[in-house]
Write a protein that holds these residues in place. Structure first.
Motif, short mmCIF file in Angstrom:
data_model
loop_
_atom_site.label_atom_id
_atom_site.label_comp_id
_atom_site.label_asym_id
_atom_site.label_seq_id
_atom_site.Cartn_x
_atom_site.Cartn_y
_atom_site.Cartn_z
N CYS A 23 -68.50 -9.65 79.38
CA CYS A 23 -67.56 -8.82 80.13
C CYS A 23 -66.52 -8.24 79.17
O CYS A 23 -65.88 -8.96 78.40
N CYS A 26 -62.84 -9.78 80.44
CA CYS A 26 -62.45 -11.21 80.37
C CYS A 26 -63.35 -12.02 79.45
O CYS A 26 -63.06 -13.17 79.17
N CYS A 34 -67.92 -8.26 84.52
CA CYS A 34 -68.31 -9.29 85.50
C CYS A 34 -67.88 -8.86 86.90
O CYS A 34 -67.08 -7.95 87.06
N CYS A 37 -64.03 -8.81 87.57
CA CYS A 37 -63.30 -7.72 86.92
C CYS A 37 -63.72 -6.37 87.52
O CYS A 37 -62.91 -5.46 87.64
ZN LIG Z 1 -64.67 -10.19 83.63
#
Ligand SMILES: [Zn+2]
Ligand SMILES: [Zn+2]
Length: 238
Positions: A23, A26, A34, A37
């Motif tokens: 991701c 994050c 992800c 997010c």
């Molecule tokens: Zn993420």
């Protein structure tokens, strides 16, 4: 004429085995963005005159630029910044050939469309991707503008039609200065083979808008072929 979305399933599988995805926001392993997010990504929107780049409601061409701008307006999900999430997603999509980056933006594009219904200012527009030269598309495996067009059209319930072609080979805009960019794309586009007339209302889709020369040139071709209203949409604007 159809646009295939993304790359083949075998290609996706192979890419994931060879290059595990993380991701961009994050760092969680599994995908480029992800699900957490992805859901939290809310596009601020960026609206400015297509020609002089001054902020304008709905991204409409200002009075001074109106007669010189083939684009009636332009809007983007966000301003382009090297190091924020939009910049990272776009670079990943463009230079690492990951069509997944654009797919990850689907929810953000849908949220943007719900917040900005002005796309229907002029009837039922047709969404047209800015074409790549066939050789460049073959090399990359996909046209990122087509992916943006498909995502936007799905969010708005509109039709995508690849009505423009790019028969001329041009140098990459990113490597050129402002004045050179305009000369570089002049005459590069035409209506696609078998197309004799442009739709009345058009939304042009691409990944990034910098000087706007490319999209302006596409809009000029469409207006010369009968389009009455052409707006531009990109993921980011530099
Ligand atoms: Zn993420
Ligand atoms: Zn202006």
């Amino acid at each position: 004429m159809t646009i295939r979305r993304g790359i083949s399933q075998a290609g996706v599988w192979l890419a994931e085995v060879l290059f595990p995805l993380f991701c961009l926001k994050c760092g969680a392993e599994g995908s480029i963005l992800c699900s957490v997010c992805r859901a939290a990504l809310s596009p601020p929107g960026f609206f400015a005159c297509p020609l002089c780049h001054r902020p304008r409601a709905g991204g409409r061409a200002c009075r001074r630029c109106r007669s010189d701008s083939a684009l009636d307006s332009h809007s983007a999900l966000a301003a382009y910044r090297e190091d924020d999430i939009w910049g990272r997603l776009i670079r990943t999509c463009k230079y690492q050939y990951v069509s997944q980056a654009v797919l990850a933006l689907d929810p953000a594009i849908a949220a943007f469309c719900r917040a900005n219904p002005f796309f229907f200012g002029f009837g039922q527009p047709v969404v047209i991707p800015v074409p790549l030269h066939p050789c460049r598309e073959a090399e990359r495996g996909f046209n990122q503008a087509s992916l943006v067009a498909l995502s936007l059209a799905a969010a708005l319930g509109l039709r995508v039609a690849p009505l423009l072609a790019r028969p001329a080979w041009t140098r990459q805009q990113a490597k050129l200065g402002r004045g050179e960019r305009e000369r570089n794309v002049r005459g590069a586009f035409s209506l696609a083979r078998g197309v004799s007339e442009a739709p009345r209302a058009v939304i042009l889709a691409d990944d990034v808008y910098t000087t706007g020369s490319t999209m302006q040139e596409c809009a000029r071709v469409l207006k010369a072929a009968g389009a009455g209203w052409v707006t531009g949409f990109t993921l980011a604007r530099g």
